[in-house]
Structures are given as C-alpha cells and as structure tokens.
Write an enzyme that holds these catalytic residues in place. Structure first.
Site, mmCIF file in Angstrom:
data_model
loop_
_atom_site.group_PDB
_atom_site.id
_atom_site.type_symbol
_atom_site.label_atom_id
_atom_site.label_comp_id
_atom_site.label_asym_id
_atom_site.label_seq_id
_atom_site.Cartn_x
_atom_site.Cartn_y
_atom_site.Cartn_z
ATOM 1 N N HIS A 22 -9.400 4.904 -6.107
ATOM 2 C CA HIS A 22 -8.122 4.217 -5.846
ATOM 3 C C HIS A 22 -8.383 2.945 -5.049
ATOM 4 O O HIS A 22 -8.670 2.987 -3.847
ATOM 5 C CB HIS A 22 -7.143 5.104 -5.081
ATOM 6 C CG HIS A 22 -5.786 4.475 -4.940
ATOM 7 N ND1 HIS A 22 -4.684 4.881 -5.667
ATOM 8 C CD2 HIS A 22 -5.350 3.432 -4.174
ATOM 9 C CE1 HIS A 22 -3.634 4.134 -5.346
ATOM 10 N NE2 HIS A 22 -4.003 3.237 -4.429
ATOM 11 N N CYS A 23 -8.303 1.827 -5.730
ATOM 12 C CA CYS A 23 -8.407 0.527 -5.062
ATOM 13 C C CYS A 23 -7.623 -0.472 -5.901
ATOM 14 O O CYS A 23 -7.171 -0.148 -6.998
ATOM 15 C CB CYS A 23 -9.868 0.114 -4.898
ATOM 16 S SG CYS A 23 -10.808 0.250 -6.410
ATOM 17 N N ARG A 115 1.152 4.123 -13.807
ATOM 18 C CA ARG A 115 1.608 4.489 -12.470
ATOM 19 C C ARG A 115 3.123 4.369 -12.383
ATOM 20 O O ARG A 115 3.698 3.371 -12.813
ATOM 21 C CB ARG A 115 0.977 3.553 -11.449
ATOM 22 C CG ARG A 115 1.181 4.002 -10.012
ATOM 23 C CD ARG A 115 0.513 3.027 -9.070
ATOM 24 N NE ARG A 115 0.290 3.612 -7.774
ATOM 25 C CZ ARG A 115 0.190 2.900 -6.655
ATOM 26 N NH1 ARG A 115 0.260 1.578 -6.694
ATOM 27 N NH2 ARG A 115 -0.010 3.497 -5.500
ATOM 28 N N ARG A 121 10.602 1.079 -0.473
ATOM 29 C CA ARG A 121 10.141 -0.167 0.138
ATOM 30 C C ARG A 121 9.245 -0.970 -0.819
ATOM 31 O O ARG A 121 8.996 -2.134 -0.602
ATOM 32 C CB ARG A 121 9.422 0.110 1.458
ATOM 33 C CG ARG A 121 8.038 0.681 1.328
ATOM 34 C CD ARG A 121 7.323 0.808 2.663
ATOM 35 N NE ARG A 121 6.229 1.752 2.575
ATOM 36 C CZ ARG A 121 5.009 1.456 2.167
ATOM 37 N NH1 ARG A 121 4.716 0.233 1.806
ATOM 38 N NH2 ARG A 121 4.072 2.389 2.103
ATOM 39 N N ASP A 239 -8.483 2.777 -1.160
ATOM 40 C CA ASP A 239 -7.218 2.031 -1.136
ATOM 41 C C ASP A 239 -7.418 0.565 -0.708
ATOM 42 O O ASP A 239 -6.460 -0.132 -0.370
ATOM 43 C CB ASP A 239 -6.151 2.674 -0.254
ATOM 44 C CG ASP A 239 -4.780 2.045 -0.473
ATOM 45 O OD1 ASP A 239 -4.456 1.721 -1.628
ATOM 46 O OD2 ASP A 239 -4.047 1.839 0.514
HETATM 47 O O1 LIG Z 1 1.685 2.170 0.775
HETATM 48 C C1 LIG Z 1 1.643 1.037 0.231
HETATM 49 O O2 LIG Z 1 2.181 0.022 0.718
HETATM 50 C C2 LIG Z 1 0.978 0.915 -1.079
HETATM 51 C C3 LIG Z 1 1.446 -0.062 -1.966
HETATM 52 C C4 LIG Z 1 0.943 -0.092 -3.228
HETATM 53 C C5 LIG Z 1 1.491 -0.984 -4.245
HETATM 54 O O3 LIG Z 1 2.107 -1.978 -3.885
HETATM 55 O O4 LIG Z 1 1.351 -0.655 -5.431
HETATM 56 O O5 LIG Z 1 -0.046 0.744 -3.612
HETATM 57 C C6 LIG Z 1 -0.564 1.677 -2.754
HETATM 58 O O6 LIG Z 1 -1.465 2.422 -3.188
HETATM 59 C C7 LIG Z 1 -0.037 1.765 -1.451
#
Ligand SMILES: O=C(O)c1cc(C(=O)O)oc(=O)c1
Length: 287
Positions: A22-23, A115, A121, A239
């Site tokens: 996950h990145c 996804r 948010r 991440d």
């Molecule tokens: O918690 C977050 O802000 C976040 C945002 C996104 C995204 O904007 O897709 O992806 C992630 O894996 C985590």
C-alpha cells in the site's frame, strides 16, 4: 506535510521479494494534475522517489493505490507502474462508465483491483450505487475490491460491504479507535468481517491510528491480533507518502522496524510481506 526526507535504514530485513502492498504516487502536478474535486493537495511524490524508498527499505515490489487527490484519473499511477519494470501493480479508482476496452487496457497495464472510499473527509458522500456498478463491471477480470472506511461506520456499512462480490481488502485495519481497546465494538465488527474468508486486511498506518505517537505501541496489539488470527489474509504497506498527516510524519524505516512486533515469527513475516501479496497481485508467479 512533506514525506520524511531521510528515513532510517531499518534493522529488520524483509524476506527476499517482499512487497510494499500500500503506497501512492502523487503528480508531479506539472505532468499529472490533481483532480479538481480533491479534498487535499499533497506534495509531489513521484515514482522515482518511491522506487528509491523501496530499495532503501529492502523491499522488491510495490502495490500502488490510487488516492482520492487524483480522482478517477489513474495516469500518474499507471506511469509509475510502467516505469517499474514489472515490480509494481496497482489498484485503480474507476467510474462506472468505464468501457470494457479500458478495463482490458488497465489489466494489461498491471491493475488488479478497484478502490471504494467511504471516508467523508476524502470523498464526501460515497456513491454506493456507482460502487455496485463498478463491482459488477470488474468481476470478470478477477480483480478484488479495496475498501477504506472508519470502524465506527461499520454498523451501518457492513451489510453493504458484505453484499459486494468477490475478494475484499480492508484498508488500514478498518481504522479502529485504538483508545477504545481490543474489545471495542468497532474492532469487533472489523474482526467479524474477517470471519468471512473473502475478506483480507492491511495492517498499515499505525501513524494514523495512534494516540500515543511513535513508536506506536498502542497500535501494535491491534495489528498483531489481525495477523495472528488471519495469517493468510493480511497485507502490509508503508502508505508512503502519508497524505493528510498533520500531527507528525512517520519515518518509513521505523515503520519497517515495527514488522517483527506485528508478525513475530519468520513464517508470519513471509506470509505478510511475500506470499499473501504475491497471491493477490502476481498470482501467475505463485506456483
Ligand atoms: O487517511 C488518509 O488521508 C488517506 C487518504 C488516501 C486517499 O486520499 O486516497 O489514501 C489513504 O490510504 C489514506
């Protein structure tokens, strides 16, 4: 906040071939503009920097997940996958109007999942009817669905999620409230989803879940419980570049050094970092 400029070299050495599952890549905005409807504007985080980090941390491959700031324009991610020499695959965000020809093109380009984001948010109101249509469209490709939600939403959301077809991967441990403890209702609902063998989960993002801060001691029991209960259906990822972090920016080397606390045996580490992500993203290489 910008990502950590000089992550530590981790003491933990991942198994050969390990996957950061996950990145993200962001921009560069001059070439890959961010989506007009985005809720945040991150710093540029290009493929070359991600691949340098991959090597520095001792990983071999990446799964690049489309982030909301790029909307349904997957171009930056596809460009990164194309530059990876076969060492990256991706999870896209798609509109239900995507054509079959485009889906074939995405599959050939290395996409293996879509996804669905439920965080207000990040996306406002999640378009559930559209998610259902996208799920129907991708079924024949054998892709999976990655879902991002907060565990507090699960009481309401679980029936919808359970009705989705195929393999479903939960992002960031289902975002439990770690201050509420391992026995909390929210975490119990996450674990209840995991009782269904169609569900997988990422033990990622301690930096987002912690109340205590680094070394994220308060998050370790949650991740470890998930790994020990579901050794064949857990994934791990950095991440990077950690969008929307406001409290602090994690050191990615330190995140890697947490792995033996989450997956305490070499066998669990092999499953978490190698065998599980290979089964999901490079199944043709799994004998
Ligand atoms: O918690 C977050 O802000 C976040 C945002 C996104 C995204 O904007 O897709 O992806 C992630 O894996 C985590």
């Amino acid at each position: 906040m910008p990502f950590h400029p000089s992550p530590a070299k981790p003491a933990f050495v991942p198994p050969a071939g390990a996957v950061d599952a996950h990145c993200h890549v962001f921009g560069p905005a001059a070439r890959f503009p961010f989506a007009p409807e985005r809720k945040y504007t991150p710093v540029d985080a290009p493929a070359e920097t991600l691949f340098d980090l991959r090597d520095h941390l001792g990983f071999a491959r990446n799964v690049i997940v489309q982030a909301t700031c790029h909307g349904t324009d997957n171009a930056a991610m596809l460009d990164a996958i194309a530059k990876s020499g076969g060492r990256a695959r991706g999870v896209a965000v798609l509109d239900e109007t995507v054509t079959d020809a485009e889906l074939e093109r995405l599959h050939a380009a290395g996409i293996r999942g879509v996804r669905f984001n439920f965080l207000k948010r990040l996306v406002g109101d999640a378009p559930r009817d559209r998610y259902v249509k996208v799920a129907e469209r991708i079924a024949r490709l054998g892709w999976h669905i990655v879902i991002y939600f907060e565990s507090e939403e699960l009481e309401e959301l679980s029936p919808f999620i359970r009705a989705l077809p195929g393999t479903i991967v939960i992002d960031h441990m289902g975002r439990p409230d770690v201050t509420a403890g391992l026995g909390s209702e929210g975490f119990a609902r996450v674990r209840a989803l995991m009782d269904d063998p169609r569900f997988w989960i990422k033990v990622s993002c301690p930096e987002r879940l912690t109340a205590a801060g680094p070394m994220y001691d308060d998050v370790v029991p949650f991740a470890r419980a998930l790994v020990e209960a579901n050794p064949d259906r857990v994934l791990w990822g950095t991440d990077w570049p950690h969008p929307n972090m406001r409290s602090h920016m994690p050191d990615d080397g330190m995140l890697v050094d947490m792995i033996p606390r989450i997956a305490p045996t070499p066998e669990l580490q092999r499953k978490l970092l190698l065998e599980n992500p290979m089964r999901l993203y490079w199944p043709e290489e799994v004998l």
